[in-house]
Design an enzyme around this catalytic site. Sequence first.
Site, short mmCIF file in Angstrom:
data_model
loop_
_atom_site.label_atom_id
_atom_site.label_comp_id
_atom_site.label_asym_id
_atom_site.label_seq_id
_atom_site.Cartn_x
_atom_site.Cartn_y
_atom_site.Cartn_z
N GLU A 27 14.68 24.78 -19.06
CA GLU A 27 15.04 24.36 -20.42
C GLU A 27 16.37 23.62 -20.41
OE1 GLU A 27 15.14 27.71 -23.11
OE2 GLU A 27 15.42 26.41 -24.86
N GLU A 175 7.74 29.85 -29.63
CA GLU A 175 8.29 30.96 -30.43
C GLU A 175 8.36 30.59 -31.92
OE1 GLU A 175 11.82 32.74 -28.67
OE2 GLU A 175 10.66 33.33 -26.92
N TYR A 241 10.71 39.60 -22.06
CA TYR A 241 11.85 39.72 -21.14
C TYR A 241 12.09 41.19 -20.79
CZ TYR A 241 12.86 34.80 -21.70
OH TYR A 241 12.78 33.43 -21.66
N GLU A 298 7.14 32.83 -20.58
CA GLU A 298 8.55 33.21 -20.40
C GLU A 298 8.58 34.68 -20.02
OE1 GLU A 298 11.45 32.09 -23.38
OE2 GLU A 298 10.42 30.19 -23.75
N GLN A 347 14.65 31.47 -15.82
CA GLN A 347 14.30 30.07 -15.70
C GLN A 347 14.65 29.60 -14.29
OE1 GLN A 347 15.96 27.69 -18.85
NE2 GLN A 347 15.23 29.06 -20.47
O1 AHR Z 1 14.75 31.52 -22.08
C1 AHR Z 1 15.69 31.60 -23.09
C2 AHR Z 1 15.09 31.62 -24.48
O2 AHR Z 1 14.34 32.78 -24.65
C3 AHR Z 1 14.10 30.52 -24.80
O3 AHR Z 1 14.71 29.36 -25.22
C4 AHR Z 1 13.30 31.12 -25.91
O4 AHR Z 1 11.98 30.60 -25.96
C5 AHR Z 1 13.36 32.59 -25.64
O5 AHR Z 1 13.72 33.31 -26.76
#
Ligand code: AHR
Length: 495
Positions: A27, A175, A241, A298, A347
């Site tokens: 990103e 998102e 995450y 993600e 990332q």
């Molecule tokens: O990866 C960081 C952020 O996490 C991304 O921009 C978003 O899609 C997510 O909330």
Amino acid sequence: MAKVKMVINAAHQKSKINKEIYGHFSEHLGRCIYEGIYVGEDSKIPNTRGIRNDVVEALKEIKIPVLRWPGGCFADEYHWKDGIGPKENRKKMINTHWGGVVEDNSFGTHEFMDLCEQLGCEPYIAGNLGSGTVQEMAEWVEYMTFDGVSPMAELRRKNGREKPWKLKYLGIGNENWGCGGNMRPEYYADEYRRYQTYCRNFSGNQLYKVACGPSGADYHWTDKLMQGIGNQAHAISLHNYTLCGNDWSDRRHATGFDESEYYKVVYFAHETEKLLVKHCEVMSKYDPDHKIGLIVDEWGTWYEVEPGTNPGFLYQQNTMRDALVAAIHLDMFNQHSDRVVMANIAQTVNVLQSVLLTEGEKMIKTPTFYVFKMYRGHQDATLVDSFVENKAVGCAGDLQVPSLSQSVSISADGKLMLTISNCSLQEAFDVDVNLIGFDAKGVKEAEILTNAMDAHNTFENPDAVHTEVFSGYTLKDGHMSIQMPCCSIVSITLE
Ligand code: AHR
């Protein structure tokens, strides 16, 4: 050493493990694109048309199959026309979402497609539904993929690219329940239907359209989305995450943690499995034949940023703990590859659970990098049935986690690959493998990644954590025994 049993039944072949499960996400955030990937043609750092050669080489080493870009939250604020044409004319603006720094748009569509061509990977574009228009998204597809006479194809040619690119993966927003417009699932599903209608298949290019799916355990979003999109999407996404707890405030440091924090993160990595099972159950209500894929576009660990760095840059170190989180996730995605068709770790470089970190001209490979390298043999192989006896481990009075994680696949050329990890900090295991349906002639390759839970590579000591040849096994008459040290990941290829 405690003995545990494992059974591999190679006669029971299951789903294909799409190579895209080993995908990445990059990103316009912090030092991911700028510095991490793109340094510009005038940089002293060796580059090809501005793209770092060391990073390209390293990503090719792990056979990166697909790369998602330009965001993340950045995607729903990105207007692609700002990033084409002569660089001196490109708009300079503030990256309002990430760190408030200047975005000069010097890395745009042509540079991203060049990167993918250098890597030999599929591009995965996340389009702007949140703040863009239907026309803007439709024109981006036309610009990239149309071979005939049209305003966008002419514009692409004027900007130096005669032939269109191939673009398969197109995300319709990111998102959209949050940074992509704070929508309700019913509203998003309708918007999704409208936007995707105008994203055409030009000149033989076939788009694979991805609708914005849920965050974590938001099963309501999945339900309403699946109900709303009908058969108009090829896949839906999931973002999840790994933190040190259930809440966003449960973020801790990437290094310098104690055993209790170590096991908590491992525990929450395992929690992803529940999400996969439950989201798949909801999807099956509307799509029992698994026509619509699940893309975990993600995933990864999210800690406090490194001390002294811009909080909006999400820069974090990466230890053996992250390597285990990666191994657990990749095994899990393999095991669910009947529905999980792609996954993208967040990332690629310098942000969250990165495989590479850079500082000026220096680049280091993280423990997570080595996991991707060890697992690359699973790409496009077929999952086979396997089971391992597990013992719960962890700190007394805390959450307990399964000690071992594993997956096994068979490649098109008949090699059997086993990946297995032991997250226990106290106990090594002797894994007694009963191998059914595979006549193993010998071991082609065996590697191990093992070290202290907090071990990591730094720019001063770039090689502290790395893979080594593994010799802690025996193989005789269809029986294999593997000695798994504490905090270790092993990959073994049999032929
Ligand atoms: O990866 C960081 C952020 O996490 C991304 O921009 C978003 O899609 C997510 O909330």
